[in-house]
Design an enzyme around this catalytic site. Structure first.
Site, PDB file in Angstrom:
ATOM      1  CD  GLU A 188      -2.806  -1.041   2.441  1.00 18.87           C
ATOM      2  OE1 GLU A 188      -2.555  -0.481   2.981  1.00 18.87           O
ATOM      3  OE2 GLU A 188      -4.210  -1.231   1.537  1.00 18.87           O
ATOM      4  CD  GLU A 196      -4.423  -5.831   2.153  1.00 18.98           C
ATOM      5  OE1 GLU A 196      -4.499  -5.301   3.384  1.00 18.98           O
ATOM      6  OE2 GLU A 196      -2.780  -6.196   2.198  1.00 18.98           O
TER       7      GLU A 196
HETATM    8  C1  GLA Z   1      -4.389  -2.910   4.900  1.00 20.22           C
HETATM    9  C2  GLA Z   1      -2.600  -3.478   4.761  1.00 20.22           C
HETATM   10  C3  GLA Z   1      -2.854  -4.526   5.384  1.00 20.22           C
HETATM   11  C4  GLA Z   1      -3.200  -4.156   6.703  1.00 20.22           C
HETATM   12  C5  GLA Z   1      -4.519  -3.980   6.610  1.00 20.22           C
HETATM   13  C6  GLA Z   1      -5.658  -4.510   7.425  1.00 20.22           C
HETATM   14  O1  GLA Z   1      -4.780  -3.300   3.974  1.00 20.22           O
HETATM   15  O2  GLA Z   1      -2.184  -3.091   3.290  1.00 20.22           O
HETATM   16  O3  GLA Z   1      -1.431  -5.158   6.269  1.00 20.22           O
HETATM   17  O4  GLA Z   1      -3.114  -3.660   7.246  1.00 20.22           O
HETATM   18  O5  GLA Z   1      -5.106  -2.857   5.803  1.00 20.22           O
HETATM   19  O6  GLA Z   1      -5.120  -3.460   8.587  1.00 20.22           O
END
Ligand code: GLA
Ligand code: ZN
Length: 662
Positions: free
Chosen positions: A144, A304
């Site tokens: 991210e 995700e």
């Molecule tokens: C983000 C991150 C993950 C985790 C999730 C949940 O999307 O990429 O590593 O931290 O949020 O908080």
């Protein structure tokens, strides 16, 4: 068989003796891929230059024995304590000039050459070790990018790089002074070395400088990703490289970032933000998927996908039975070829110990596990068929990071948010079951029956011409309030009245405007009075016809929405932010004029979306509510999956196939 479903897996959180149980359960659930290691730097390099990849190799081999492939994440969003101890200067500096320290994640400066040297050493060793591992298929760069880097970094290294970036862009300091309008408040510079990162000021900031800063930050992140990707690409030419985006997040221009990846991935947590209770509206989620598809104009992966109750310090709502599946298939309906659930098992430690996954803390398969298993076993076979296919909308919404930056710097109205404003137009179409693409402003627009270009605040002569040509050649274009206000340097336009040359296209002029601040206003459209928000452009007709007028303010009975035939097309101008009802009705009118096809009719909790191959159309009908719903389809399709046509059980997902009419 190709890959369609997976989980984010953190074997390092659990004793090794548990791993095989995990993998067996994954196998039964239908998991085909895992992503691992994107936060495990310390475990892989506990001391500088001493690499420990054995544990990861063991996990990969075990997974591979069960036919599950691995994506590896470079762990550069979490440099370990030994790096920070040795080189504390790689920790970022915020706008108040304070350092941000170790203890969470993203405690790094992406321009810092010392940090890059650490990364280079690690990522090279990492890539070499797994280049020929049969279980590994690809890489995720960092995690991210842009997350937590919003107001960072203001360190000496960033300052230097920013000065170089400006020098490349402007050539001479005179050109920069001109572009930034430094005649104001004595802000002139003698040379580039006098320019700082935007530390907090005593009062006010220069909007032109801030726009450049945001663009520079985006370029830095793109460079950081590109530089890492190059290291991996050279060592692992057979592996793909991707990155997990965050929908509309704007720390980095995702169109640029997408350019260096094999495909785009996305992260989505519909009920992940407890402030948005009980969860983010489905229309907003749908828009996220559509923009993700738009960044590379290709199908994407969900890296995700929320699979459980979310929470750091505070928790969100529990997912209702069927809700996770409906959201997962929504991703697929909008162009995801693979869905990876975050995460396999809820972990017992750390900041995210309440961010739930497929398995709870106990590791015992329960309701969510069974739901995921059923979903995968139901839909995998169809995903084989429609994988790679794309939706094919007749409507496009123009999306631009630069417009977003400029309006973040000066929202004009305290509540005006660029993405929220776009989402309002999107929702009206979504509710009518009209699919939408997000496009960049200079893209070829000719294949769309209708293009909506909200808040075209920054304008260039090229873009004006682009819109004029589109409409002249038969296009239908909606332009809105705050169009043509500024030039590319974020300086106000002065040559002609707003909205600049686009006034000619729209047949109007906007000599004045009103910011509604805390008040709302009214508009008369047809025989009905509607609520409007935030803004009123005071419009003079120069050939256009009025289709709605203001019913409030000193400008009442003057045009609020106009229509103008231009060449073979039509340009509409909407001088305000329509409330939900007006938006709905005006978009009904415009989509009828443009003869936009709708997929069907149903209540607002029912979503319809299609993906198309050469000769087939797959239609998804998704019930996002806890109630039974009825619906009706426009067009002939055969039900592939689902209980009963025209009826949906709570959270049911139905899949149809039809032939494409040419
Ligand atoms: C983000 C991150 C993950 C985790 C999730 C949940 O999307 O990429 O590593 O931290 O949020 O908080
Ligand atoms: Zn820095």
């Amino acid at each position: 068989m190709k890959i369609h479903f997976g989980v984010d897996y953190y074997p390092e959180h659990w004793p090794k003796k548990r791993w095989e149980t995990d993998v067996q359960l994954m196998k039964e659930m239908g998991v085909q891929v895992v992503r691992m290691a994107e936060f495990s730097w310390f475990k892989m390099e506990p001391v500088q230059g001493e690499f420990h990849f054995e544990w990861l190799e063991e996990a990969i081999a075990l997974l591979d024995r069960y036919g599950i492939k691995t994506i590896l994440g470079t762990p550069t969003a979490a440099p370990p304590a030994w790096i920070i101890h040795k080189n504390p200067e790689i920790q970022p500096i915020d706008r108040e000039g304070r350092r941000r320290f170790f203890g969470g994640r993203h405690h790094d400066c992406q321009s810092n050459p010392i940090y890059r040297a650490h990364i280079k050493q690690f990522v090279t060793a990492f890539a070499k070790r797994f280049a020929d591992n049969p279980g590994v298929i690809g890489w995720q760069i960092d995690n991210e990018l842009g997350n937590s880097h919003g107001e960072l970094c203001m360190c000496a290294s960033c300052r230097q790089l920013y000065q170089k970036w400006l020098q490349r862009k402007y050539g001479t300091i005179e050109a920069l002074n001109q572009a930034w309008g430094t005649a104001f408040w004595s802000q002139g510079y003698n040379d580039f070395t006098q320019i700082g990162t935007p530390l907090i000021t005593a009062a006010g900031e220069n909007p032109s400088a801030m726009l450049d800063w945001k663009c520079y930050c985006s370029d830095l992140i793109v460079d950081f990703a590109d530089w890492q990707a190059e290291i991996i690409r050279e060592i692992c030419p057979n592996h793909f490289i991707t990155h997990n985006f965050m929908c509309f997040d704007n720390k980095v221009d995702y169109y640029d970032l997408a350019g260096l990846l094999d495909f785009v991935s996305n992260d989505i947590y519909p009920a992940g933000h407890w402030q948005k209770t009980p969860h983010q509206p489905e229309s907003e989620l749908a828009a996220c998927h559509d923009v993700i598809r738009g960044y590379k104009k290709k199908p994407f992966w969900m890296m995700e996908q929320q699979s459980g109750m979310a929470g750091w310090e505070i928790m969100g709502r529990a997912l209702e039975p069927g809700q996770m599946s409906a959201w997962a298939m929504q991703s697929v309906a909008h162009g995801a070829d693979v869905v990876v659930f975050f995460r396999w098992r809820t972990c017992a430690m750390g900041t995210e110990q309440f961010w739930h996954g497929i398995l709870g803390h106990s590791g015992k398969p329960g309701r969510i596990y069974n739901e995921a298993k059923k979903l995968i076993h139901t839909f995998t076979k169809y995903m084989e068929d429609f994988g790679g296919s794309m939706p094919s909308p007749q409507v496009a919404i123009v999306h631009s990071f630069r417009q977003n930056y400029a309006l973040d710097i000066q929202p004009n109205h305290p509540q005006l948010r660029y993405i929220e404003h776009l989402q309002k137009y999107y929702k009206a179409l979504y509710d009518k079951k009209i699919p939408v693409d997000f496009v960049q402003d200079m893209d070829d627009l000719s294949k769309y029956k209708l293009v909506i270009a909200p808040l075209q605040y920054l304008m260039t002569p090229e873009l004006e011409q682009h819109y004029i040509d589109y409409v002249a050649n038969g296009g239908h274009l909606i332009l809105t309030m705050r169009t043509g206000v500024k030039d590319a340097n974020n300086l106000c336009m002065t040559e002609i009245e707003l909205p600049g040359r686009l006034g000619e296209l729209c047949g109007i002029e906007v000599p004045e405007y009103d910011c509604l601040l805390e008040a709302t206003g009214g508009v008369l459209y047809g025989k009905k009075e509607y609520e409007i928000q935030k803004w009123c452009d005071i419009i003079e007709l120069k050939g256009a016809s009025q289709i709605a007028e203001y019913s409030t303010g000193f400008y009442k009975q003057t045009p609020a929405i106009t229509e103008n035939k231009y060449g073979s097309g039509i340009a509409w101008y909407i001088g305000t932010e329509p409330g939900e009802e007006l938006m709905e009705d005006i978009m009904t009118y415009i989509s009828e004029v443009c003869e936009i096809e709708t997929l069907g009719t149903a209540g607002n909790g029912v979503e319809m979306m299609t993906r198309e191959s050469e000769d087939k159309v797959w239609l998804f009908v998704i019930n996002h509510t806890n109630d039974e719903q009825v619906y009706h389809l426009h067009g002939r399709y055969t039900l592939l999956e689902g209980e009963r046509e025209e009826m949906l059980k709570p959270y049911e997902v139905q899949l149809f196939v039809g032939n494409k009419h040419k």
